[in-house]
Scaffold this motif. Structure first.
Motif, mmCIF file in Angstrom:
data_model
loop_
_atom_site.group_PDB
_atom_site.id
_atom_site.type_symbol
_atom_site.label_atom_id
_atom_site.label_comp_id
_atom_site.label_asym_id
_atom_site.label_seq_id
_atom_site.Cartn_x
_atom_site.Cartn_y
_atom_site.Cartn_z
ATOM 1 N N ASP A 155 0.650 -1.064 0.031
ATOM 2 C CA ASP A 155 0.070 0.076 -0.035
ATOM 3 C C ASP A 155 0.872 1.252 0.011
ATOM 4 O O ASP A 155 0.796 2.288 -0.782
ATOM 5 C CB ASP A 155 -0.967 0.105 1.292
ATOM 6 N N ALA A 156 2.031 1.326 0.770
ATOM 7 C CA ALA A 156 2.793 2.240 1.080
ATOM 8 C C ALA A 156 3.307 2.803 -0.466
ATOM 9 O O ALA A 156 3.385 3.816 -0.878
ATOM 10 C CB ALA A 156 3.841 2.207 1.985
ATOM 11 N N LEU A 159 0.663 3.961 -3.194
ATOM 12 C CA LEU A 159 0.101 5.129 -2.750
ATOM 13 C C LEU A 159 1.299 6.236 -3.138
ATOM 14 O O LEU A 159 0.874 7.409 -3.620
ATOM 15 C CB LEU A 159 -0.427 5.380 -1.392
ATOM 16 N N MET A 160 2.595 6.021 -2.904
ATOM 17 C CA MET A 160 3.619 6.983 -3.176
ATOM 18 C C MET A 160 3.584 7.110 -4.549
ATOM 19 O O MET A 160 3.901 8.281 -5.128
ATOM 20 C CB MET A 160 4.891 6.462 -2.697
ATOM 21 N N GLU A 162 1.192 6.760 -7.003
ATOM 22 C CA GLU A 162 0.064 7.378 -7.515
ATOM 23 C C GLU A 162 0.264 8.924 -7.001
ATOM 24 O O GLU A 162 -0.053 9.611 -7.874
ATOM 25 C CB GLU A 162 -1.148 7.043 -6.495
ATOM 26 N N GLY A 163 0.772 9.277 -5.622
ATOM 27 C CA GLY A 163 0.984 10.574 -5.545
ATOM 28 C C GLY A 163 1.911 11.353 -6.258
ATOM 29 O O GLY A 163 1.663 12.403 -6.719
ATOM 30 N N ALA A 164 3.217 10.485 -6.682
ATOM 31 C CA ALA A 164 4.121 10.995 -7.441
ATOM 32 C C ALA A 164 3.579 11.087 -8.922
ATOM 33 O O ALA A 164 4.093 12.186 -9.486
ATOM 34 C CB ALA A 164 5.279 9.939 -7.345
#
Lengths: 188, 188
Positions: A155-156, A159-160, A162-164
């Motif tokens: 997940d980490a 999500l990183m 996706e955010g990036a």
DNA sequence: GTCTATAAGGAGATAGAC
DNA sequence: GTCTATCTCCTTATAGAC
């Protein structure tokens, strides 16, 4: 231009490019047929509505993304290198497309969750991406230790990334994708 | 409805709600004036164009976001608790607004980086969010150790939250925001 | 502040001739 | 497959009367 062959493909490729570059709502039927060099009758014969074109656009991008990813990781043996290469793949895609972000995130932001079919295509793509990542991390686990619980790590990292990718579309560069790669490298 | 007072505010509040819920391009001037209960002449007197309304919308959301955050963290003393509460703030916002995601990410996805002013407002907001986070992490560092280099931790947390907010808008829930909170808790 | 009328253009989509 | 004409509706924005 050739007039009878590849018309359907040319419509989809042109629409895909325009949907991605200027948005779905900002792209008109007339612009699509003009830039694809086809007649409006041909468009509506192949795709009965603009929404239908949107569905095919998303399905096409899904196929392009994963086949491209499989090919990109084809030679890589070490699981940890697959993870790094997966991020390189995202970097390369963004840099080749003016850092406009993820096709699916863009469409979701534009249309919300009003259209059930779009919602399912977007959520399905993101689920597949996360599952793909989880398989790589499982491979890593089988040859070395993980810095945290497998599910949390999946997940980490997901999500990183996706955010990036969102950050790439905002700032017009891949700095945060490269930062993400660096962070992951230092975690192991 | 009262006819002379608060017209300007009512326009902005109605436009903000519609821009967020159904998108900027999908929201027409006529819908805004109808739902705000004002005349079209009043709208164009206060906001000379729809784009001008968009700028004020983003500036208003920026102010609302940070004043709400300051208030939300007002009572918290322990730095590590500030970090957790910051995520709680995002969870609360999303749950109160049907999980439609971040105002700025949505606008960026819709309009791309064509409009310089919008680009600057979006990028500026994201920079302020990251700086806010960095200050909290600096406070944490001054009272305890960090699990990784300060800059990397700031970027990792920021990007996870960004990804989790996007995920909220895709899946219609705050699962990934709660997962992010859990991951951070376990890192310290 | 309210109202209505209107300009000028674009949207998605259909029909028919070739 | 091509082309043009057309329908209906909506868009942003302006003007003027009250």
């Amino acid at each position: 231009m050739k007039s009878n062959n590849g018309v359907r493909e040319r419509i989809l490729e042109t629409a895909s490019r325009l949907f991605y570059q200027q948005g779905f709502n900002s792209t008109g039927i007339n612009q699509i047929i003009a830039e694809a060099g086809i007649a409006i009758g041909s468009l509506y014969k192949h795709y009965p509505s603009k929404n239908d074109l949107l569905y095919h656009y998303l399905q096409h991008q899904e196929a392009v993304y994963f086949s491209g990813l499989d090919e990109y990781l084809g030679e890589v043996r070490k699981p940890i290198q697959k993870l790094i290469k997966l991020i390189d793949y995202r970097i390369e895609i963004q840099e080749q497309s003016h850092c406009f972000g993820c096709h699916f995130i863009k469409i979701n932001a534009e249309t919300g969750r009003h259209d059930e079919k779009v919602t399912q295509l977007v959520a399905g793509h993101k689920k597949k991406q996360r599952d793909y990542l989880e398989r790589i991390i499982s491979e890593i686990e089988s040859v070395q230790g993980l810095p945290m619980k497998k599910q949390n790590l999946t997940d980490a990292v997901f999500l990183m990334i996706e955010g990036a990718v969102v950050s790439a579309s905002i700032n017009g560069n891949t700095d945060d994708l490269r930062t993400t790669k660096k962070i992951i490298n230092q975690m192991f």
